[in-house]
Design a protein around this motif. Structure first.
Motif: not given
Length: 244
Positions: A95, A182, A186-188
């Motif tokens: 993550n 998200y 694939q970045h918070w």
């Protein structure tokens, strides 16, 4: 009653007790739907729990809650539940936020501590037999997720130093954390009300250089996350488009 019926009821009583432990309020209708029984059966189950000494408060028109301060002994995890957590740990490592990785690892260690010896041995074996492609493992690019989560749930204003994606310059912001998203990359991403822009904005966590809690509180926003995302999709072709 048959042994099968008794076991089924005992399982349901344990599950209801778990619901009471994990939620502030539980509703009889919701429980009846969840366990595929009548509401009358749920009423009987609640009475049985009360008779065994569980202090359940009935809140008229709302549902049931455990009495304030009552603690239930730690829940024992099944082998399948423990295996699911061990497997998920590898996905958590992808993550890209070190604070979430550390918090999850601590949580899994606590789960391992309450397992019986046989399950502990099996879980330890499984943990050595689950891996993620090294090409997917990158250094964590943020470390503020859990701090922002705490501010979000306590409605605390945060002071943030943020590096913009376009001009690559930093600015100081006072923000009211609202939700997490998200992204397709694939970045918070943090959705927050930015007091500088006087509007909601999306901030990539890996571009947050520093974040500090303040002494200020903010009123919960009436907008739901679903409403925000629907509105954003109407106005922009790409829902992940950054607005900061």
């Amino acid at each position: 009653m048959s042994i099968h019926t008794d076991m089924k009821r005992l399982s349901r009583l344990s599950a209801i007790l778990l619901q009471l432990q994990t939620k502030r309020l539980v509703n009889a209708n919701d429980l009846a739907e969840k366990f595929a029984v009548s509401v009358r059966t749920i009423y009987r189950d609640i009475r049985v729990l009360e008779q065994t000494g569980v202090p359940i408060a009935s809140i008229e028109g709302k549902g049931y809650a455990l009495a304030e301060g009552y603690k239930i002994p730690p829940v024992m995890f099944t082998e399948q539940e423990a295996n699911a957590l061990i497997t998920a740990q590898q996905l958590i490592n992808l993550n890209k936020d070190s604070s979430l990785i550390d918090a999850y690892k601590t949580a899994v260690d606590k789960v391992k501590a309450v397992l019986n010896y046989t399950v502990k041995d099996k879980v330890e074996l499984l943990s050595k037999r689950v891996a993620v492609s090294p090409a997917s493992l990158e250094q964590p690019t943020s470390s503020s997720l859990t701090a922002i989560q705490n501010a979000l749930t306590s409605f605390t204003v945060l002071r943030m130093s943020y590096r913009a994606e376009v001009k690559n310059d930093s600015s100081e912001r006072l923000i009211e954390p609202f939700a997490f998203y998200y992204s397709m990359q694939q970045h918070w991403t943090l959705i927050a009300f930015c007091r500088l822009r006087n509007d909601f904005r999306m901030f990539r966590l890996d571009r947050i250089e520093a974040v500090y809690p303040t002494d200020f509180k903010f009123a919960p926003h009436q907008l739901s996350l679903q409403e925000y995302l629907q509105e954003k999709e109407k106005n922009f072709t790409a829902p992940d488009k950054q607005l900061s």
